[in-house]
Design an enzyme around this catalytic site. Structure first.
Site, PDB file in Angstrom:
ATOM      1  N   GLU A  93       0.634   5.405  12.551  1.00 52.68           N
ATOM      2  CA  GLU A  93      -0.976   5.341  12.747  1.00 52.68           C
ATOM      3  C   GLU A  93      -0.871   3.883  13.139  1.00 52.68           C
ATOM      4  OE1 GLU A  93      -2.574   7.707  13.530  1.00 52.68           O
ATOM      5  OE2 GLU A  93      -4.315   6.706  13.199  1.00 52.68           O
ATOM      6  N   ASP A  94       0.062   2.824  12.593  1.00 54.04           N
ATOM      7  CA  ASP A  94      -0.406   1.441  12.820  1.00 54.04           C
ATOM      8  C   ASP A  94       0.643   0.599  13.302  1.00 54.04           C
ATOM      9  OD1 ASP A  94      -2.526   2.107  11.006  1.00 54.04           O
ATOM     10  OD2 ASP A  94      -1.805   1.311   9.391  1.00 54.04           O
ATOM     11  N   HIS A 126       0.913  -1.326  -0.116  1.00 54.63           N
ATOM     12  CA  HIS A 126       0.089   0.187  -0.049  1.00 54.63           C
ATOM     13  C   HIS A 126       1.027   1.185   0.233  1.00 54.63           C
ATOM     14  CE1 HIS A 126      -2.983   3.096   1.064  1.00 54.63           C
ATOM     15  NE2 HIS A 126      -2.420   3.125   2.292  1.00 54.63           N
ATOM     16  N   ASP A 129      -3.269   8.450  -1.055  1.00 53.45           N
ATOM     17  CA  ASP A 129      -3.538   7.179  -0.198  1.00 53.45           C
ATOM     18  C   ASP A 129      -5.112   6.843  -0.497  1.00 53.45           C
ATOM     19  OD1 ASP A 129      -3.769   5.771   2.378  1.00 53.45           O
ATOM     20  OD2 ASP A 129      -4.737   7.375   3.344  1.00 53.45           O
ATOM     21  N   HIS A 151       3.745   6.756   5.533  1.00 53.86           N
ATOM     22  CA  HIS A 151       2.701   7.502   5.821  1.00 53.86           C
ATOM     23  C   HIS A 151       1.707   6.759   6.998  1.00 53.86           C
ATOM     24  CE1 HIS A 151       0.126   5.256   2.926  1.00 53.86           C
ATOM     25  NE2 HIS A 151      -0.802   5.638   3.435  1.00 53.86           N
TER      26      HIS A 151
END
Ligand code: MN
Length: 704
Positions: free
Chosen positions: A76-77, A48, A139, A72
């Site tokens: 977050e992850d 991704h 994205d 990016h």
């Protein structure tokens, strides 16, 4: 140690080898961080971010943006922090990644069209650097391309959000290709049946049209060649969603929409655009009123072209766009063309300059440093430099000017909310009212029925609306309070003539108001309270209207001070009087009365002026708490401050402020407290209690 083999080969077509090195490192870092994570499609997660970076590479974005695209989702992850990204890839990249992560945190909930526009502005304002939004759009584009793997309910929500929020943003930024693809993908997920029918019809129609398009193109090419012009002529395909929109907007059938042919002509410079236009109008007749000159007057997003519609040879209209190669680049890549890789065109040409003027007016470009490297490093675009967008508790979005605070917000919601606000919750956290609002904040105002505007608010509110309401409220309140004080001062002045307010009737008051030129009795009394008129002078005039005057002045009782007079009576900071202190009132013209202690040096000079100084006394029913300062010398040992503070609390007093003066090796420490007490007796009790602490050596009340 890293090599660029894992990255798409085309990247090296415009990036330097050292950039490719850095990107390869970023790729490996991201792959390691996401290891064990998978997409809904089952692919390893790294596919991704790589695709997102690839979308941006097609726009020839700079290597910082590509690095950030690869990273990016790591904040977050995964457990990767901003500090770590800063250390490894620099501050700019970390800011970009952080910016994208922040956008992920706000969700669009309501369905109102006006709110959608505000939400788009909020996202853009939060982006600060437009590259953040470009990464976010890439994205979203890749997520839309792979949306088929996601559960149906989630699919519709994301498709709708894309259609309502992200596609219009792409359009506004002039990212034409991304805009069209986002719209078509959203359309296909939201209306699969309609999409299927339209797509099928489109494919079928293309076959019939091919011949017509070919003939028209040949005719145009031939004509331009005759006129000695070099031009590229392209037939334009319409995308599915724009056909659908046109059918809805113009209530047209599919056949009618498709019956319009579109061509794009690209020439070498601006004069050639107009020459080509003339040649085309010579070839086919233009439809009156269809000509638009977006070269002279570019669209808001920087788009430039000449548009005209011609009567075609088969009775169908032909839409023409005429532009230069430069204009074409901006039409395709939009704002992104300003972030094109720096070696591909370091200096801005005329067209880009024009686009830039637009950007500057709309977006305020902040340029820092002149050379092209610094240009890319420091180019930050604040899309809405003057506004912040925040949520109300109900999810509505309010736009406020930059620097707006909780108080501004409260007044923006409603005047009553503003007048009665006491605190504000931002993102569920209680913060001071003066806290500056930031984009995306969820703001909730706490009110209390007894609360009133505070003059201090005027120091930090930024909206004219809040300022006007606070001023109005304070003015009304001040004039009421001054009038009350004025009434008492006038009564006292009358007392010196053995008279009082009660002895005068309506006609005398009316005459007095007329004689003094005041607007009303309230106004006259307020003037006395504020020291703009002398109570003695007004008293004499009033007495001259009746026959109660003896013409002789005698001492009369003092004005009683309760501490609840509000803004009309101030307690001087120089001597901080408290009930029980002998006091004196000093009228300052226009400011009302200040209460000083009798021995205050500040009033020594004005003391003998009977027009300024008033005899005042504490009213026995004073209920307010007053600030007072004490100075305490104690042994410099552990726990002294705590003991003193405990004693003060025990004596029912509050500490406003503490300062401690001592060095490490000092034997004694000096502690300065500002306390709240009700009167001298209260203060004496506190000081007595403090003296009983063994470590305390000396204690005195201080006056500044
Ligand atoms: Mn992502």
């Amino acid at each position: 140690m890293s090599d660029a083999a894992t990255l798409p080969e085309e990247w090296s077509g415009y990036l330097k080898p050292e950039d490719m090195e850095r990107l390869a490192t970023a790729y490996q870092f991201s792959e390691a961080a996401h290891s064990g994570q998978f997409r809904a499609s089952g692919e390893p997660y790294i596919s991704h971010p790589l695709e997102v970076a690839n979308i941006l590479a097609k726009l020839h974005l700079d290597s910082q943006a590509l690095t950030a695209a690869l990273l990016h989702d790591v904040m977050e992850d995964t457990s990767v922090t901003k500090a770590e990204i800063t250390r490894k890839f620099g501050k700019s990249v970390a800011e970009l990644v952080d910016g994208v992560s922040k956008l992920d945190h706000i969700e669009f909930e309501t369905r109102e069209a006006a709110q959608a526009e505000n939400f788009r502005k909020m996202l853009l304002a939060m982006s600060r650097d437009v590259r953040v939004m470009l990464i976010k759009l890439a994205d979203r584009l890749h997520n839309m391309r792979t949306l088929g793997a996601v559960p149906a309910a989630k699919r519709k929500r994301i498709a709708r959000e894309t259609l309502e929020i992200y596609a219009p943003i792409a359009n506004r930024l002039g990212l034409n290709n991304i805009f069209q693809e986002l719209e078509d993908l959203s359309f296909s997920f939201l209306y699969p049946a309609r999409n299927r029918v339209l797509t099928k019809a489109l494919v079928a129609a293309r076959g019939h049209r091919r011949e017509v398009v070919g003939k028209v193109r040949d005719a145009i090419t031939e004509r331009l060649k005759q006129d000695g012009m070099e031009a590229a002529v392209q037939g334009r395909e319409k995308h599915v969603h724009s056909i659908y929109r046109k059918m809805i907007e113009k209530r047209l059938q599919f056949a009618k929409v498709l019956d319009v042919f579109g061509f794009r002509i690209i020439v070498k410079d601006t004069p050639a655009c107009y020459l080509a236009l003339g040649a085309l109008h010579g070839l086919y007749k233009p439809i009156p009123g269809s000509f638009k000159d977006y070269i002279a007057i570019p669209k808001e997003n920087g788009y430039q072209s000449l548009h005209t519609t011609l009567f075609g040879p088969f009775g169908s209209p032909i839409e023409m766009q005429i532009r230069t190669q430069e204009m074409h680049k901006i039409a395709e890549a939009g704002v992104a063309s300003h972030w094109l890789y720096k070696n591909s065109g370091a200096s801005l040409n005329e067209l880009q300059k024009k686009t830039h003027q637009w950007l500057q007016s709309l977006l305020q470009v902040q340029l820092d440093g002149g050379d092209s490297v610094a240009f890319l490093e420091h180019l930050k675009i604040d899309l809405f430099p003057d506004a912040v967008y925040v949520f109300t508790p109900k999810g509505k979005i309010l736009s406020q000017p930059r620097g707006a605070t909780g108080v501004d917000f409260a007044y923006a919601v409603h005047t009553d909310i503003g007048n009665r606000c006491v605190a504000v919750k931002i993102n569920d956290e209680l913060v001071p009212l003066r806290t500056e609002l930031r984009n995306g904040d969820r703001v909730e105002i706490i009110t209390a029925s007894h609360a009133k505007p505070n003059p201090q608010w005027l120091n930090y509110v930024v909206t004219a609306n809040a300022r006007a309401h606070i001023r109005h409220f304070l003015k009304t309140m001040q004039s009421q309070e001054s009038a009350q004080l004025g009434e008492r001062l006038l009564n006292q002045a009358l007392g010196t003539f053995k008279s009082s307010l009660a002895q005068f009737k309506e006609p005398q008051w009316k005459k007095l108001i007329k004689d003094t030129g005041a607007k009303s009795l309230e106004d006259l009394l307020s003037d006395i309270g504020l020291g703009k008129r002398l109570s003695v002078v007004v008293a004499r005039r009033l007495l001259s209207l009746g026959d109660a005057s003896t013409g002789e002045r005698k001492a009369s009782g003092p004005v009683m001070i309760r501490g609840s007079e509000g803004m009309a009576v101030q307690f001087a900071h120089c001597c901080t009087p408290i009930p029980g202190d002998p006091i004196i009132g000093l009228i300052n013209k226009g400011q009302g009365m200040a209460i000083h202690t009798h021995d205050c040096p500040v009033i020594a000079k004005s003391r003998s002026d009977p027009d300024k100084v008033f005899d005042v006394e504490w009213s026995p029913d004073t209920k307010k708490l007053f600030s007072v300062s004490i100075r305490l010398v104690a042994m410099n040992q552990r726990g002294v401050l705590a003991k003193v503070a405990a004693e003060i609390a025990e004596a029912n007093s509050n500490i406003d402020n503490v300062a401690v003066d001592s060095g490490d090796g000092d034997q004694y420490a000096t502690l300065r407290f500002t306390l709240q007490v009700s009167n001298r007796l209260h203060l004496a009790q506190i000081m007595r209690a403090l003296r009983r602490i063994p470590a305390v050596i000396r204690i005195t009340r201080t006056k500044n």
